[in-house]
Structures are given as structure tokens and as C-alpha cells.
Scaffold this motif. Sequence first.
Motif, mmCIF file in Angstrom:
data_model
loop_
_atom_site.group_PDB
_atom_site.id
_atom_site.type_symbol
_atom_site.label_atom_id
_atom_site.label_comp_id
_atom_site.label_asym_id
_atom_site.label_seq_id
_atom_site.Cartn_x
_atom_site.Cartn_y
_atom_site.Cartn_z
ATOM 1 N N ALA A 1 25.887 121.120 133.159
ATOM 2 C CA ALA A 1 25.390 122.396 132.631
ATOM 3 C C ALA A 1 25.141 123.306 133.827
ATOM 4 O O ALA A 1 24.110 123.223 134.484
ATOM 5 C CB ALA A 1 24.115 122.191 131.827
ATOM 6 N N SER B 1 18.756 128.479 132.795
ATOM 7 C CA SER B 1 18.716 127.030 133.059
ATOM 8 C C SER B 1 17.329 126.633 133.549
ATOM 9 O O SER B 1 17.122 126.312 134.716
ATOM 10 C CB SER B 1 19.790 126.656 134.075
ATOM 11 N N VAL C 1 19.821 119.156 127.704
ATOM 12 C CA VAL C 1 21.085 118.679 128.265
ATOM 13 C C VAL C 1 20.971 117.207 128.636
ATOM 14 O O VAL C 1 21.821 116.377 128.280
ATOM 15 C CB VAL C 1 21.478 119.512 129.510
ATOM 16 N N ALA D 1 22.046 117.785 133.820
ATOM 17 C CA ALA D 1 21.237 119.000 133.829
ATOM 18 C C ALA D 1 21.095 119.557 135.239
ATOM 19 O O ALA D 1 21.001 118.807 136.211
ATOM 20 C CB ALA D 1 19.857 118.714 133.254
ATOM 21 N N PHE E 1 26.647 126.669 127.070
ATOM 22 C CA PHE E 1 25.287 126.180 126.859
ATOM 23 C C PHE E 1 24.290 127.292 126.579
ATOM 24 O O PHE E 1 23.165 127.020 126.148
ATOM 25 C CB PHE E 1 24.838 125.338 128.058
ATOM 26 N N MET F 1 22.168 121.421 120.848
ATOM 27 C CA MET F 1 22.761 120.834 122.048
ATOM 28 C C MET F 1 23.489 119.536 121.724
ATOM 29 O O MET F 1 24.591 119.285 122.240
ATOM 30 C CB MET F 1 21.673 120.568 123.081
#
Length: 337
Positions: A22, A29, A37, A44, A201, A313
Motif C-alpha cells: 500500500a 496512509s 492493510v 502497510a 487503496f 479493504m
Amino acid sequence: MIYDKLAQRGRDFLGVKYPIIAGAMTWISDFNLAKAVSENGAFAVLAAGNMPPELFEQEVDRCVAGLKKPFAVNLITIAPNYRAHYEILQSKNVPFVVFAGSFPRKADIQGMKAAGKRTMSFASEESIARQQIQFGVDALVLEGSEAGGHIGHVSLMILLQQVLFEFKEVPIFVGGGIATGRMMAHMLTMGAAGCQFGTRFVMTEECTAHDKFKEVFKRAKARYAISTPQYDSKLPVVAVRSIKNAGTDDFGKLQLQLLKRLEKGEITRETAQYEVENFWMGALRRAVVDGDVEGGSLMAGQSVGLMKDILPMRKVIENLVSEAEIELQNMKTMLCC
């Protein structure tokens, strides 16, 4: 499964079920996205951006305490707070560091390796890939100019041939314009250790970006995501790909203003570049956090044209893996005939 076999190198390196990264997106993020994630088997990455050091440390600590699988922290080497972020991260129990923004110095790579961390950096061409490997980086990421945010000038199609096909010393992950499991399957057959997704994402239920931000993504076509030009070499700027809006025009005006001040000797080039980065950090926050989709920065890759649904997700990652396996089985059938 064929996917499992092709994904093994990336899985072993990252220490997660799926070598699906991701990609770090500033103000997007965060710990919440990283947790979603990680819990669904992918890798992640926490985005440092230009966070105030105290906030950065808090987010890192949340990830250390809350994530059960390996993860990375993305450091922007051209961010004003980069050095503070670097020093904080050295003492944290974070297994991976991803250097972004520009290319890390050998001392920076070695410093993180000495602190027990695996390092990853981006390679925008063959010579950079060779340099980073010589510096001791543990893995490379090829991010084509189709990607969103700060980008290089070369498409992923060229980078695959220039770098992926030529270097075998370290795992190489690829990103930029990848949005489906079918495309991921083809990247793995070419030798990629895994794939990096960013825009995909954003379009998840767990992503905390403003609803207006996601709505723009749903309506956007691939051609809407354009890269910013550099007006004059006196002010080097890293190109940024985002969906065109008033904020894009504002960046053009800022460059012209800064160039005039440079010519008059009112500011240094370093100060001008600092102003450029401050613009993007602030503009992105206005769009992602506040929902200002007119004046804020709508950083997005060209794959935004393939984004139509906001999904959980779990469903996104399941779809990527199942699509990849189906495509690989179809390829096997075609090749065996």
C-alpha cells in the motif's frame, strides 16, 4: 496456486501473506489505513510526509503497538522535517524504511541498516538502480510516471525493461498505473517481487480521506490526472500528478512568483524549493482532510480512471489476488496449447 509460487520472493522479503504494498500517501496512509492493510494480509506503509516530529512519533508508536505484521515507514527525503523524522525512526522498532521524494544518500541507507531495518528506495532509471544497489539498499521500487503524487519522468513500461529485466541482486517491486489483479499477474510473470498500489487503496471504506475527495476519484477519467510542469531549471521541482483543478493552477502561479523572487535575489533556491514542498503538503491536507476539492491537491495516479467503487479493504485485496490467480491460470492454458 500459481500466484503463491510467483509471489514467494516478495512474500519472504516483506514477511506478509501477499506482496501487495500500500504505497505511502501523505495525509492518507495513516495508522488506520495501515492497520486495515496489514490485517488483510498486505504490506502497510505509514506516510511521514512533513508531519510535525511529535505527531510523526505518535503515529509510528501507534503502528509499532498496533500492527502484528511487518510494515514500513515512508520518509520523504526532500521534506523539511526529514532529518527529524530520520532520527526518530532510528530508535523505533520499525522493520522497514522506504525512502521517497528523492534518492537517499549512502549514509542514510547504511544508518538505517545499522539500526536493524530493511531499506527500500525508488529507482527512476537504470543508473539510479545501480547506484542504490551499490549503496546497499535491500529492495527497489519502480514507480512509473503514471502514478500519483511526486513522480519521475519515465513510464512503468520503460522501467520494466530498463531495470526489472536487468537487475536480479535485490527484490524489485513495481507500481504506477496498476489497479487490477490481472495486471498484477503479468507483473509477477515478468519477475516483479510484488506490486505497489496507491490510488486503489484510497477507494476503500477504511481510508479516512474526506468523502468529497473519494467522490472526485469516482468520477475522474484517467486523462484528468495530469503531471505538473517545471517552468524553469532555475527552480527544480519534482513533478506531481494530480487531478486538475484550481489548486493545480495555483501551483503554476506559485512557481512564477518564486522564479521572479529568485531573479531579484530575494530568496535562495533552497528556500524556493521549501516553499514548493510546503505548498503541496498544505494543499493535499486541505483536500484530503478538509474536503476542499477545488483549491486543494487531488493527488492521484492515472489508474483513477479505473476506480468506480468504494469497497472494504478485505474485498479489495481478495479481488486482487483472485483476479491474479484466474489470469495466471488463463495464461497457463494459452501457453500449454
